[in-house]
Design a protein around this motif. Structure first.
Motif, PDB file in Angstrom:
ATOM      1  N   THR A  91       0.835  -1.207   0.000  1.00 14.28           N
ATOM      2  CA  THR A  91       0.000   0.000   0.000  1.00 14.28           C
ATOM      3  C   THR A  91       0.868   1.254   0.000  1.00 14.28           C
ATOM      4  OG1 THR A  91      -1.823   1.153   1.111  1.00 14.28           O
ATOM      5  CG2 THR A  91      -0.166   0.151   2.530  1.00 14.28           C
ATOM      6  N   ARG A  92       0.276   2.289  -0.517  1.00 15.33           N
ATOM      7  CA  ARG A  92       0.890   3.632  -0.440  1.00 15.33           C
ATOM      8  C   ARG A  92      -0.138   4.571   0.188  1.00 15.33           C
ATOM      9  NH1 ARG A  92       3.307   4.519  -6.575  1.00 15.33           N
ATOM     10  NH2 ARG A  92       4.856   2.815  -6.544  1.00 15.33           N
ATOM     11  N   ILE A  93       0.317   5.423   1.061  1.00 11.07           N
ATOM     12  CA  ILE A  93      -0.513   6.497   1.608  1.00 11.07           C
ATOM     13  C   ILE A  93       0.014   7.797   0.994  1.00 11.07           C
ATOM     14  CG2 ILE A  93      -1.452   7.569   3.665  1.00 11.07           C
ATOM     15  CD1 ILE A  93      -2.021   4.557   3.382  1.00 11.07           C
ATOM     16  N   TYR A  94      -0.770   8.375   0.061  1.00 11.33           N
ATOM     17  CA  TYR A  94      -0.336   9.621  -0.597  1.00 11.33           C
ATOM     18  C   TYR A  94      -0.631  10.801   0.323  1.00 11.33           C
ATOM     19  CZ  TYR A  94       1.078   7.807  -5.123  1.00 11.33           C
ATOM     20  OH  TYR A  94       1.762   7.178  -6.130  1.00 11.33           O
ATOM     21  N   LEU A  95       0.446  11.385   0.836  1.00  9.24           N
ATOM     22  CA  LEU A  95       0.314  12.564   1.702  1.00  9.24           C
ATOM     23  C   LEU A  95       0.052  13.826   0.888  1.00  9.24           C
ATOM     24  CD1 LEU A  95       3.403  11.767   3.958  1.00  9.24           C
ATOM     25  CD2 LEU A  95       1.037  10.992   4.269  1.00  9.24           C
ATOM     26  N   ILE A  96       0.698  13.921  -0.246  1.00  6.30           N
ATOM     27  CA  ILE A  96       0.596  15.097  -1.123  1.00  6.30           C
ATOM     28  C   ILE A  96       0.458  14.598  -2.548  1.00  6.30           C
ATOM     29  CG2 ILE A  96       1.868  17.059  -2.122  1.00  6.30           C
ATOM     30  CD1 ILE A  96       3.052  17.562   0.619  1.00  6.30           C
ATOM     31  N   ALA A  97      -0.534  15.137  -3.275  1.00  2.95           N
ATOM     32  CA  ALA A  97      -0.706  14.772  -4.682  1.00  2.95           C
ATOM     33  C   ALA A  97      -1.435  15.900  -5.401  1.00  2.95           C
ATOM     34  CB  ALA A  97      -1.507  13.473  -4.816  1.00  2.95           C
ATOM     35  N   ASP A  98      -0.986  16.187  -6.622  1.00  4.33           N
ATOM     36  CA  ASP A  98      -1.662  17.252  -7.382  1.00  4.33           C
ATOM     37  C   ASP A  98      -2.746  16.689  -8.297  1.00  4.33           C
ATOM     38  OD1 ASP A  98      -0.072  16.009  -9.246  1.00  4.33           O
ATOM     39  OD2 ASP A  98       0.683  17.857 -10.168  1.00  4.33           O
ATOM     40  N   TYR A 109       4.070  13.153  -2.705  1.00  2.37           N
ATOM     41  CA  TYR A 109       4.847  12.322  -1.788  1.00  2.37           C
ATOM     42  C   TYR A 109       3.927  11.215  -1.238  1.00  2.37           C
ATOM     43  CZ  TYR A 109       7.915  16.456  -1.710  1.00  2.37           C
ATOM     44  OH  TYR A 109       8.727  17.521  -2.046  1.00  2.37           O
ATOM     45  N   PHE A 110       4.520  10.047  -0.939  1.00  2.00           N
ATOM     46  CA  PHE A 110       3.721   8.968  -0.340  1.00  2.00           C
ATOM     47  C   PHE A 110       4.578   8.128   0.580  1.00  2.00           C
ATOM     48  CE2 PHE A 110       5.242   7.247  -4.420  1.00  2.00           C
ATOM     49  CZ  PHE A 110       5.808   6.031  -4.042  1.00  2.00           C
ATOM     50  N   ILE A 111       3.891   7.500   1.572  1.00  2.00           N
ATOM     51  CA  ILE A 111       4.506   6.483   2.436  1.00  2.00           C
ATOM     52  C   ILE A 111       4.195   5.122   1.817  1.00  2.00           C
ATOM     53  CG2 ILE A 111       4.480   5.385   4.711  1.00  2.00           C
ATOM     54  CD1 ILE A 111       5.741   8.094   4.815  1.00  2.00           C
ATOM     55  N   GLN A 112       5.223   4.311   1.598  1.00  2.70           N
ATOM     56  CA  GLN A 112       5.015   2.967   1.045  1.00  2.70           C
ATOM     57  C   GLN A 112       5.255   1.926   2.128  1.00  2.70           C
ATOM     58  OE1 GLN A 112       6.031   1.916  -3.078  1.00  2.70           O
ATOM     59  NE2 GLN A 112       7.471   0.406  -2.193  1.00  2.70           N
ATOM     60  N   ILE A 113       4.278   0.969   2.256  1.00  4.25           N
ATOM     61  CA  ILE A 113       4.346  -0.102   3.254  1.00  4.25           C
ATOM     62  C   ILE A 113       4.133  -1.417   2.520  1.00  4.25           C
ATOM     63  CG2 ILE A 113       3.404  -1.008   5.408  1.00  4.25           C
ATOM     64  CD1 ILE A 113       2.202   1.793   5.880  1.00  4.25           C
ATOM     65  N   SER A 121       9.620  -1.870   6.417  1.00  6.56           N
ATOM     66  CA  SER A 121      10.077  -0.482   6.641  1.00  6.56           C
ATOM     67  C   SER A 121       9.010   0.479   6.139  1.00  6.56           C
ATOM     68  CB  SER A 121      11.407  -0.226   5.924  1.00  6.56           C
ATOM     69  OG  SER A 121      11.241  -0.364   4.519  1.00  6.56           O
ATOM     70  N   TYR A 122       8.997   1.629   6.726  1.00  6.59           N
ATOM     71  CA  TYR A 122       8.016   2.654   6.379  1.00  6.59           C
ATOM     72  C   TYR A 122       8.785   3.786   5.698  1.00  6.59           C
ATOM     73  CZ  TYR A 122       5.160  -0.185   9.438  1.00  6.59           C
ATOM     74  OH  TYR A 122       4.486  -1.243   9.993  1.00  6.59           O
ATOM     75  N   ASP A 123       8.698   3.812   4.356  1.00  8.15           N
ATOM     76  CA  ASP A 123       9.576   4.665   3.558  1.00  8.15           C
ATOM     77  C   ASP A 123       8.784   5.827   2.933  1.00  8.15           C
ATOM     78  OD1 ASP A 123      11.578   2.753   4.067  1.00  8.15           O
ATOM     79  OD2 ASP A 123      10.923   1.589   2.310  1.00  8.15           O
ATOM     80  N   LEU A 124       9.476   6.992   2.823  1.00  5.88           N
ATOM     81  CA  LEU A 124       8.882   8.175   2.181  1.00  5.88           C
ATOM     82  C   LEU A 124       9.453   8.313   0.778  1.00  5.88           C
ATOM     83  CD1 LEU A 124       7.111  10.748   2.340  1.00  5.88           C
ATOM     84  CD2 LEU A 124       9.137  11.965   3.192  1.00  5.88           C
ATOM     85  N   VAL A 133      11.254   8.417  -6.324  1.00  2.56           N
ATOM     86  CA  VAL A 133      12.558   8.450  -5.661  1.00  2.56           C
ATOM     87  C   VAL A 133      12.332   8.330  -4.155  1.00  2.56           C
ATOM     88  CG1 VAL A 133      14.649   9.779  -5.248  1.00  2.56           C
ATOM     89  CG2 VAL A 133      13.558   9.851  -7.495  1.00  2.56           C
ATOM     90  N   LYS A 134      13.043   7.383  -3.517  1.00  5.02           N
ATOM     91  CA  LYS A 134      12.938   7.248  -2.057  1.00  5.02           C
ATOM     92  C   LYS A 134      13.768   8.348  -1.399  1.00  5.02           C
ATOM     93  CE  LYS A 134      13.296   3.120  -0.270  1.00  5.02           C
ATOM     94  NZ  LYS A 134      13.880   1.868   0.285  1.00  5.02           N
ATOM     95  N   ILE A 135      13.162   9.083  -0.478  1.00  6.48           N
ATOM     96  CA  ILE A 135      13.897  10.170   0.199  1.00  6.48           C
ATOM     97  C   ILE A 135      14.076   9.910   1.700  1.00  6.48           C
ATOM     98  CG2 ILE A 135      13.273  11.917  -1.521  1.00  6.48           C
ATOM     99  CD1 ILE A 135      11.120  12.918   0.340  1.00  6.48           C
ATOM    100  N   ILE A 136      13.270   8.989   2.276  1.00  7.20           N
ATOM    101  CA  ILE A 136      13.533   8.474   3.643  1.00  7.20           C
ATOM    102  C   ILE A 136      13.424   6.948   3.583  1.00  7.20           C
ATOM    103  CG2 ILE A 136      12.739   8.318   6.024  1.00  7.20           C
ATOM    104  CD1 ILE A 136      11.804  11.144   5.900  1.00  7.20           C
ATOM    105  N   ASP A 137      14.506   6.291   3.939  1.00  6.12           N
ATOM    106  CA  ASP A 137      14.537   4.823   3.973  1.00  6.12           C
ATOM    107  C   ASP A 137      14.408   4.393   5.428  1.00  6.12           C
ATOM    108  OD1 ASP A 137      14.843   2.173   3.495  1.00  6.12           O
ATOM    109  OD2 ASP A 137      16.947   2.277   2.852  1.00  6.12           O
ATOM    110  N   GLY A 138      13.171   4.042   5.811  1.00  6.09           N
ATOM    111  CA  GLY A 138      12.930   3.678   7.198  1.00  6.09           C
ATOM    112  C   GLY A 138      13.611   2.376   7.586  1.00  6.09           C
ATOM    113  N   PRO A 139      13.886   2.187   8.864  1.00  2.00           N
ATOM    114  CA  PRO A 139      14.554   0.958   9.323  1.00  2.00           C
ATOM    115  C   PRO A 139      13.596  -0.234   9.256  1.00  2.00           C
ATOM    116  CG  PRO A 139      13.912   2.301  11.195  1.00  2.00           C
ATOM    117  CD  PRO A 139      13.613   3.104   9.969  1.00  2.00           C
TER     118      PRO A 139
END
Length: 864
Positions: A91-98, A109-113, A121-124, A133-139
């Motif tokens: 799943t992706r949670i889209y935080l920002i989308a035009d 931007y989206f969170i991918q799980i 990992s919970y990545d931005l 492009v991944k900009i935060i690579d969660g642990p």
């Protein structure tokens, strides 16, 4: 207490303005808020949660709801996946989308799980179009149940673009920071939503709950106007510190631009927080201040009172020839008079525009200088000099030192100024004769332009400076004199110098270029154009013409001048562009007669004598003198030929202007201003016209010739009755009529009798008149004609019942022909009633004979 409560209510409104909040306890996702997308692929389960629906196909489904929060925002949600996630079940949670379609190209931007294995990992990610492009690579985090993912996620982003991801993989709110980064690629948004990618066996395993999108920090800061930019002469862009509500930002009266007013239209541009203002009035170059009031940000904070931003605008301007002129040339600094001992050239911007000089060229015959970036203000001066001498001229005004200085020759040189587009803006080819001063041409004085708008060029428009310091760098030239008058030049006269040479005199300075064109002169009777035309320096008010063949004496020729202009470009007056050229016949006795004399003028007035050419040919007043037969009493009428057409009246006086002010003058050009005038006594005297062969005409006058009933003869002329009778015949001169103002200079005498008239007449121009001010028959015109002169008139107006209502004239001396008018008013100043009236006209001759006339008229009015 009430004030505190009100503040808390307002704060609550600000905190909730624009947020997203949905826990699905209302049992639907179609209202409050509305989710759009693959609505049939989702449901609300029995636990009041958003859950994906069962599908027989592998696919990607999305839902999105409107959201405008992209900065200073916190996102929070719960997510459950009832399966072991993989790359095809995530799943992706889209935080920002035009875009509302989260399965297509978008910016956001989206969170991918979801990934293969027992850890997650919970990545931005940042998505640009279809590029991710991944900009935060969660642990990686190990799930408690390998077949179920349960987590609560919180994401924050501040105004500076700093992102933080927090998770609690137990589904609680004991958040742990997973990662942070700074990214401001996208600062606006339209949508927030979920994206589920699955195979058929995992289709109904996605569960979401407790969505919240709210401010990270409550916004209590009012928006501010950061800057303004002029896009074009009608458009200004305003940049604000943050987004504004459209209900306030698009109101034109919330904006006011100095010198212009409110815009006619306001729109939001594609740039963040930038609004385009369109004005009906074009901006000119200058300072402008935009004042903004009453706009609010997205949280309802209102901008401070009179929030302002300023800018200096230079309107683009394409320079044309003459916009900047070479205005002063200091070619010979020695001997030093008062200026620095160095050459300079001064430029002058004659326009009201700012002119950019970048790429312009200044040059003489041997060298060229190219300007770098510089601007010349409207009406401003710029001093050009050698780089080494620049400091000496700084105190005089704006100065540019030229690394390549085109040295100025003392005797002559050619200077040019060319724009960056190659347009020749100005060119001056000066020479030493332009000084027109033998002392100043030796050095120490500059050459100054007289008028940049002058049509005359060269020596006519340049001269040595009249400044005591020798020149005027950085300021208006001492020799400056505007030639922009609208008075057209006139041809005053043509003097015959010899049989082949004619000299024309003009009323003002003329353009030598047009004056030297022989085709601008034409003489009738087959003579045609002259051979040469030479404007006479330095006055340039005289042109000498040379003819191909001699003039024939006694033949009247007319020269016509066309296309000649003065230095302001005014073409010669078409009513004063001709002159006569001929040697007039000798004036014989009786050719020119005395027709009217005024020897007892009103206080402050002057004498005049009117003469009449009763011949059928033109005569030259230059051949006459006016005399009183006393010693030194003869005065020249004109030192130059002054031609008098046949059958015309001409007035001789020392002050034509004063005569025209005191009396009606039908022919104002038929006045001769004499330098001096013979002395004529009031009581009696002699007026004599003298020609080459003696007396042409003579009048012995005395005050007894005036009308006996005249109480005061001051300002009353004696008029000739008949040109057929001898001048000295008794009764041939009488007082001018009161009805014409007691004198008739330049036109037919009021006492002149009509030999063709056999009966006295009084009649009305129209039997009906309506004094209502509409411009049609507002006055009753009463015309009269008398065979003999010397009558007095009494005119009365009666009603049809014989009642006297208006005494129009009382014993008024009248001309042999003329008229009176009645405006419909009675003697009390009241408008007379509509009706029939009788005009009674009584004429009295000096011999006691009276003649009465009656005419009936109707005073009418419009019907309502």
């Amino acid at each position: 207490m009430r004030k505190t409560l009100l503040f808390l209510m307002l704060l609550s409104v600000k905190l909730t303005f624009g947020q997203v909040s949905d826990d699905f306890t209302d049992g639907n996702f179609t209202t409050n808020p509305t989710w759009l997308g693959n609505q049939t692929s989702f449901k609300i389960n029995n636990s009041k949660q958003l859950q994906s629906g069962l599908s027989a196909n592998a696919q990607t489904v999305t839902l999105a709801t409107a959201n405008a929060m992209a900065l200073n925002v916190k996102w929070e949600f719960g997510v459950q996946m009832n399966f072991d996630p993989t790359a095809t079940n995530q799943t992706r949670i889209y935080l920002i989308a035009d875009q509302q379609d989260l399965n297509g190209p978008l910016n956001g931007y989206f969170i991918q799980i979801g990934e293969s294995g027992g850890t997650d990992s919970y990545d931005l990610y940042r998505q640009t179009g279809t590029t991710v492009v991944k900009i935060i690579d969660g642990p990686p985090k190990t799930r408690a149940n390998v077949n179920t993912l349960l987590a609560r996620v919180k994401v924050t982003r501040n105004e500076l673009g700093k992102w933080e991801i927090y998770t609690d993989i137990t589904g609680g709110r004991n958040y742990v920071l997973d990662g942070t980064t700074v990214d401001l690629s996208f600062t606006t948004t339209n949508w927030f939503g979920v994206y589920c990618r699955y195979t058929a066996t995992r289709s109904d395993g996605f569960i979401f709950d407790d969505f919240k999108v709210e401010e990270l920090m409550p916004d209590m800061i009012a928006p501010s106007l950061l800057s303004i930019k002029v896009v074009d002469e009608f458009t200004v862009e305003a940049l604000f510190s943050e987004g504004l509500t459209s209900t306030t930002a698009l109101i034109n009266t919330n904006y006011e631009l100095s010198k212009i007013g409110n815009p006619t239209n306001v729109v939001l541009t594609n740039l963040p927080n930038v609004y385009k203002l369109t004005f009906a009035t074009a901006l000119s170059s200058g300072d402008y201040t935009l004042t903004v009031n009453k706009v609010t940000d997205l949280k309802g904070n209102e901008i401070g009172t009179n929030n302002k931003a300023s800018i200096f605008y230079v309107k683009p301007y394409l320079a044309q020839k003459g916009d900047i002129v070479i205005n002063e040339i200091f070619a010979d600094p020695s001997p030093q008079i008062g200026l620095p001992n160095a050459e300079f050239v001064e430029l002058w911007n004659t326009t009201d525009a700012y002119i950019l000089l970048n790429g312009w060229k200044y040059e003489d015959l041997t060298s060229t200088y190219t300007f770098t970036s510089d601007t010349l203000k409207p009406k401003a001066y710029l001093i050009l000099t050698a780089n080494a001498d620049a400091s000496a001229f700084k105190g005089y005004g704006k100065t540019i030192g030229l690394s390549t200085w085109p040295s100025l020759n003392n005797d002559k040189d050619v200077l040019k100024l060319t724009s960056s587009t190659g347009t020749l803006i100005d060119e001056v080819a000066y020479n030493i004769d332009w000084y027109k001063d033998e002392v100043k041409k030796q050095g120490g004085y500059s050459l100054e332009l007289i008028d940049p708008n002058n049509a005359c060029k060269g020596i006519q428009n340049w001269g040595a400076s009249t400044s005591l310091s020798g020149g005027t760098p950085g300021q208006q030239n001492a020799s400056y004199q505007s030639q922009l008058g609208t008075t057209a030049p006139k041809l005053l006269l043509a003097n015959i110098i010899d049989d082949l040479t004619i000299q024309l005199e003009f009323s003002k300075y003329i353009d030598a270029a047009t004056a030297a064109m022989v085709s601008n002169y034409n003489i009738n009777n087959g003579i045609g154009f002259p051979v040469t035309a030479l404007p006479m320096s330095p006055a340039f008010t005289t042109v000498e013409l040379k003819l191909a063949s001699p003039l024939v004496r006694g033949i009247q020729n007319v020269i016509t001048v066309n296309n000649l202009s003065d230095c302001a470009g005014n073409l010669i007056d078409p009513l004063a562009n001709t002159a006569q050229i001929f040697k007039a016949k000798t004036i014989l006795k009786g050719d020119i007669l005395i027709s009217e004399v005024l020897v007892n003028p009103k206080n402050g007035g002057v004498d005049f004598v009117e003469v009449y050419n009763q011949t059928d040919h033109v005569l030259d007043l230059k051949e006459l003198k006016l005399s009183n037969l006393e010693l030194n009493g003869s005065k020249i009428i004109s030192s130059q030929s002054l031609y008098m057409p046949a059958k015309t009246h001409w007035v001789l006086t020392t002050n034509p202007t004063l005569i025209k002010q005191n009396y009606k003058a039908d022919f104002p050009n038929q006045f001769v201003e004499m330098n001096s005038f013979p002395a004529y006594n009031n009581d009696k005297g002699t007026v004599v016209l003298l020609g080459e062969n003696g007396i042409i005409d003579q009048l012995d006058y005395h005050e007894g010739m005036h009308l006996p009933l005249l109480k005061n003869a001051d300002g009353v002329s004696l008029e000739r009755v008949s040109y057929a009778k001898p001048t000295q015949e008794i009764g041939n001169f009488k007082s001018a009529a009161a009805a014409v103002g007691f004198a008739t200079p330049s036109y037919r005498n009021s006492q002149e009798e009509d030999p063709n008239l056999v009966q006295n007449k009084v009649n009305l121009a129209s039997k009906t008149f309506s004094p209502d001010g509409d411009g049609f028959e507002d006055l009753l015109q009463i015309n009269y004609q008398f065979v003999k002169n010397g009558h007095l008139a009494t005119v009365n107006i009666y009603t049809d019942r014989g009642i006297l209502i208006r005494k129009l004239e009382r014993n008024t001396s009248i001309a042999t022909a003329g008229n009176f008018t009645w405006d419909g008013m009675d003697d009390n100043g009241q408008k007379s009633k509509v009706g029939i009236y009788v005009v009674k006209f009584d004429a009295f001759a000096l011999n006691g004979k009276m003649e009465s006339f009656k005419q009936v008229c109707v005073l009418a009015a419009k019907l309502n």
